[in-house]
Scaffold this active site. Structure first.
Site, PDB file in Angstrom:
ATOM      1  CG  ASP A 225       8.109 -17.420 -33.821  1.00  0.00           C
ATOM      2  OD1 ASP A 225       9.124 -16.695 -33.906  1.00  0.00           O
ATOM      3  OD2 ASP A 225       6.979 -17.171 -34.041  1.00  0.00           O
ATOM      4  CD  GLU A 251      10.878 -15.389 -30.004  1.00  0.00           C
ATOM      5  OE1 GLU A 251      11.307 -14.411 -30.423  1.00  0.00           O
ATOM      6  OE2 GLU A 251       9.918 -16.020 -30.539  1.00  0.00           O
TER       7      GLU A 251
END
Length: 493
Positions: A225, A251
């Site tokens: 993330d 990400e």
């Protein structure tokens, strides 16, 4: 816990079903000669690559879904929500504000997580975890986390002290203001979230230990993330000690003219290509033929092997940058097109309905998330109420295409066709798909490389055969408006 190798689990899924064996026999004709290898279902696992993000599903619910739906449908892996201790609260984003790396969350306990991983492996499904390693909480006031750990904004007893965080000093509140400034993006705070100093070796080592703990429970990979908010070399240092077969998906949202770009991160593993989902929304809005070009523009796309692609995820369905379940049929057909193509590693999304972008999943009075429950007939035609589980991964068009992709494998894209609101493509001699985004039934004959014979539409009812004939290199097509049809060499009449 001893886990079978990923190769062993893939081999279990690749055992051809009886229907496929019968189909191969039929394609061989009466001569007894084996069919051309190019017309056989893929047997090397090259098409067994589809993942699904079960957003905010509990560990018990994921385990049941692996057994009952994901394994049988042919999904290769499942991405689950962050498992670490987090702040207390109802919104979905509480899971993305870590308090400690104890594997106790409102989705389940450490023991339930381990049991889920084992159950999914038994079903032939790998488990990947959403790993939040860029930051801790965004809370200014001291508090107590889900599992009882105390914390302050820059102090997490037993885990982090204030010196373990960035204090960028570049903006009045230390928050990111300008995405055109690399230093701000990677050392300032993302919406007040306490930003870890991932440039410090002891910080990276602690983060690696968290990931290694999960790998020790059998976890097969990670979504990193907010990877964009860490220097690529810092992410690399965190994941480098992991086994080579641990999947990494980072990400990194592509922004035009921004200094931090996805290409910087490919040395660490795969990277999410956000451009794909954004442009797919335009495809279904009125330019279906452009679906045949997604992934080809090197100026705005990662190389295919480096890219994870999606139609929507938990962030984009809320910020409106992509499609969402609210698009109904368009959302389903966009997913069909994603699974039909050969660009990137596809990730299907499955979440819950909401009318407030902050709304969390259904919870009991104590804040524990309730096990997901899909309706008896999930599909894009449904109108879920806020809090209902949408279960996009079970939609017939989506689940049918996962199996289709497993049959076609890495066969090349050929026999492409586009006219008006319809588009078609083949995958070698193994499969062919037609998507009709228009308002009228598509009736036509198209060139195809499928072997001669009668085929069943794999997107129709599982217990019925909607027959379509291939003759002299052409396929007869009748596709109702707002629908798709797909045929492969594992399901013939």
């Amino acid at each position: 816990m001893t886990r079978p190798s990923r190769r062993a689990r893939a081999a279990r899924w690749l055992t051809p079903p009886a229907a496929a064996v019968l189909a191969l026999t039929a394609l061989a004709g009466c001569t007894g000669e084996p069919p051309d290898p190019a017309t056989r279902p893929a047997a090397d696992g090259s098409g067994h690559d589809v993942g699904v993000q079960l957003f905010q599903w509990t560990w018990d619910a994921v385990a049941a879904e692996c057994t009952d739906e994901l394994g049988p449908a042919g999904y290769a892996w499942v991405l689950v929500s962050p498992p670490q201790e987090h702040v207390v609260g109802a919104p979905w984003w509480t899971a993305y504000q870590p308090v400690s790396y104890r594997l106790e969350s409102r989705l389940g306990t450490r023991e339930q997580l381990a049991a889920m991983v084992e159950t999914c492996h038994d079903a032939g499904v790998d488990v990947r975890v959403d790993a939040v390693i860029n930051h801790m909480t965004g809370q200014d006031e001291p508090g107590t986390g889900w599992a009882g750990s105390s914390y302050e904004h820059y102090r997490y007893p037993g885990t982090w002290e204030e010196d373990d965080f960035h204090h960028c000093g570049l903006t009045p509140a230390d928050d990111i203001v300008l995405y055109g400034d690399r230093e701000q993006v990677q050392t300032c705070e993302l919406v007040n979230l306490a930003d870890l100093d991932t440039g410090a070796s002891h910080v990276r080592e602690r983060l690696t230990a968290y990931l290694e703990d999960l790998v020790g429970l059998g976890v097969d990979g990670f979504r990193i993330d907010a990877a964009k908010h860490m220097a690529a070399q810092d992410v690399g240092a965190v994941v480098a000690p992991l086994d080579d077969d641990v999947a990494i998906m980072q990400e990194v949202i592509r922004g035009s003219a921004e200094p931090v770009q996805p290409e910087e991160y490919v040395a660490n593993g795969q990277v999410y290509e956000f451009t794909y989902g954004k442009e797919m929304a335009g495809v279904v809005a009125g330019s279906p033929g452009l679906a045949l070009e997604l992934g080809e523009a090197s100026a705005r796309y990662l190389p295919s092997d480096d890219a994870v692609v999606f139609v929507e995820n938990h962030d984009t369905e809320r910020n409106g940058s992509t499609l969402s379940y609210r698009a109904g049929t368009d959302d389903a057909l966009a997913t069909v097109l994603m699974l039909a193509g050969d660009y990137g590693t596809p990730q299907v999304y499955s979440g819950y309905a909401f009318d407030d972008v902050d709304a969390g999943p259904p919870q009991d009075d104590g804040g524990t998330v309730l096990d997901a429950s899909c309706s008896a007939d999930p599909g894009p035609q449904a109108t879920p109420a806020p809090g209902d589980w949408v279960c996009q991964h079970r939609w017939p068009q989506v689940a049918g295409m996962v199996g289709w992709r497993g049959v076609v494998g890495d066969a090349e894209v050929r026999d492409t066709w586009s006219e008006g609101d319809a588009v078609a493509l083949g995958r070698g001699q193994r499969g062919f798909v037609v998507v009709n985004l228009g308002d009228e039934t598509l009736t036509t004959t198209l060139p195809t490389s499928l072997p001669e014979g009668d085929y069943c539409d794999v997107l129709s009812a599982a217990d019925a055969c909607a027959r379509t004939t291939v003759h002299d290199g052409e396929i007869e097509v009748v596709v109702p408006p707002g629908s798709a049809a797909a045929w492969d060499v594992a399901r013939t009449d």
